[in-house]
Design a protein around this motif. Structure first.
Motif, short mmCIF file in Angstrom:
data_model
loop_
_atom_site.label_atom_id
_atom_site.label_comp_id
_atom_site.label_asym_id
_atom_site.label_seq_id
_atom_site.Cartn_x
_atom_site.Cartn_y
_atom_site.Cartn_z
N LYS A 99 -11.96 2.78 12.58
CA LYS A 99 -13.15 3.11 11.26
C LYS A 99 -14.56 3.26 11.95
CE LYS A 99 -11.17 -2.31 9.49
NZ LYS A 99 -11.42 -2.79 9.91
N TYR A 106 0.56 -1.64 0.07
CA TYR A 106 0.06 0.02 -0.35
C TYR A 106 0.77 1.69 -0.22
CZ TYR A 106 -2.98 -3.70 1.61
OH TYR A 106 -3.71 -4.52 0.86
N ASN A 141 -4.33 13.09 4.08
CA ASN A 141 -4.89 10.61 3.73
C ASN A 141 -5.36 10.19 3.89
OD1 ASN A 141 -2.81 8.56 3.29
ND2 ASN A 141 -1.07 10.19 2.92
N ARG A 142 -6.07 9.29 2.75
CA ARG A 142 -7.03 7.98 2.85
C ARG A 142 -6.59 7.13 3.38
NH1 ARG A 142 -10.02 6.01 -1.04
NH2 ARG A 142 -11.52 5.49 0.38
N GLU A 143 -5.67 6.20 3.43
CA GLU A 143 -4.49 5.09 4.10
C GLU A 143 -4.05 4.96 4.68
OE1 GLU A 143 -4.28 2.43 0.42
OE2 GLU A 143 -5.00 4.32 -0.87
N TYR A 183 -4.85 -0.46 7.60
CA TYR A 183 -4.36 -1.22 7.10
C TYR A 183 -3.77 -1.66 8.36
CZ TYR A 183 -5.49 -0.37 2.62
OH TYR A 183 -5.41 0.13 1.24
N LYS A 216 -12.04 6.04 5.16
CA LYS A 216 -10.63 6.21 5.13
C LYS A 216 -9.87 4.68 5.24
CE LYS A 216 -9.87 10.74 6.34
NZ LYS A 216 -8.66 11.94 7.14
N ILE A 217 -9.40 3.87 4.99
CA ILE A 217 -8.87 3.06 4.93
C ILE A 217 -7.61 2.32 6.17
CG2 ILE A 217 -8.06 0.54 3.50
CD1 ILE A 217 -9.20 1.99 0.69
N GLU A 245 0.33 4.33 -1.27
CA GLU A 245 -0.43 5.77 -0.89
C GLU A 245 -0.07 5.65 0.56
OE1 GLU A 245 -0.43 8.19 -3.12
OE2 GLU A 245 0.52 6.35 -4.21
N ALA A 246 -0.39 4.86 1.43
CA ALA A 246 -0.67 4.35 3.27
C ALA A 246 0.57 5.21 3.73
CB ALA A 246 -0.83 3.63 3.30
#
Ligand code: 13P
Ligand code: SF4
Length: 298
Positions: free
Chosen positions: A237, A184, A221-223, A246, A243-244, A186-187
């Motif tokens: 969450k 990921y 940021n989204r991740e 991990y 947003k995501i 972009e995270a």
């Protein structure tokens, strides 16, 4: 069970506090969820008569230190913190005798007896301001060596370490983080300061659990890759549904934070069982170090 808990809460004038790592159903039933610092401040300020603490033993002890007139209940009494068990007052006294009489900054993840012989407490949220509040150039930090190394990297003070650690944060490896980062790209990677220094060095931000919640909510940021106990994924969450998140590693699960079940809260409130009470001869000196931290952080 949940309805009965609501009735009992009213009858007993009780408040339920839950740490951010607790299971979803416990967080959902709590009046307040938070990191160690927020929960300590709430325990000091509440006008409830009973505090049901959904967390681990040192958290309930801290509430008892701050609020001796309230009944503090820990629904599963053996929910503990392995890191807090890595230091005892006897061992601390021995170390201080070797080092000379240094100020001692003790992480709240410690027993009341260890707090009682410490100068000031800290949490992951206020560690830097606590360390900087001490005028001495040299201090001992206990029991988390990773938190101490993080603080040492941010100040000019000479910090002596205690060889304690959180088994779950300490186990996170560079390889695991690299793998998730590769998957990921972009995270952003946000890590808890209980992680080892080589992990902290890879992080975009180093924060307490509630600090992570605020950071994720305000970031563009989204991740995010989350370098802390996996229980935090639920409030993340909930706070940021768009947003995501991990987990940096699914191995970062603290079984002590999963011990309390809804039925334990019910039994505890019904029978007023699971009381944690710090004896006055320990509470009074421990209050000094906890209060110093709370005053600094409010
Ligand atoms: P915070 O929620 O204060 O960041 O602490 C994490 C922790 O490990 C509590 O045991
Ligand atoms: Fe202790 Fe680590 Fe569990 Fe927190 S996550 S309670 S520091 S063992």
């Amino acid at each position: 069970m949940k309805d009965r808990i609501k009735v009992l809460k009213k009858e007993r004038n009780a408040i339920i506090l839950a740490h951010n790592y607790e299971p979803p159903e416990i967080q959902d039933i709590a009046d307040l969820c938070g990191d160690s610092l927020e929960l300590s401040i709430k325990a000091a300020d509440t006008d409830a008569d009973v505090i049901v603490f959904c967390g681990v033993h040192f958290m309930a002890e801290t509430a008892s230190i701050l609020s001796p007139d309230k009944k503090v209940l820990l629904p599963v009494k053996d929910a503990g913190c392995p890191m807090a068990d890595m230091i005892t007052p006897e061992k601390l006294k021995t170390r201080l005798a070797e080092l000379g009489d240094l100020p001692v900054v003790t992480y709240v993840n410690s027993s009341a007896a260890v707090k009682a012989i410490s100068t000031i407490c800290c949490t992951s949220a206020n560690v830097l301001s606590v360390v900087n509040s001490i005028s001495a150039p040299e201090i001992l930090m206990t029991p988390d060596r990773n938190l101490a190394m993080y603080a040492a990297s941010k100040t000019n003070k000479k910090i002596h370490l205690w060889e304690g650690y959180c088994p779950f944060h300490n186990a996170l490896t560079v390889q695991e983080v690299e793998n998730v980062k590769k998957a990921y790209p972009e995270a952003e990677f946000i890590a808890h300061p209980e992680c080892p220094p080589e992990i902290v060095a890879m992080a975009d931000a180093v924060l307490s659990t509630s600090g992570m919640l605020r950071y994720a909510a305000s970031s563009k940021n989204r991740e995010f890759i989350i370098g802390t106990e996996v229980g935090l994924l639920y409030p993340l969450k909930k706070t940021c549904p768009d947003k995501i998140f991990y987990p940096a590693s699914l191995r970062m699960e603290c079984p002590e934070m999963k011990k309390i079940k809804i039925e334990d809260i019910l039994v505890s409130l019904e029978n007023m069982s699971g009381e944690v009470k710090v004896p006055e001869e320990i509470r009074i000196p421990a209050l000094r170090s906890v209060q110093a931290m709370v005053d600094l952080s409010k």
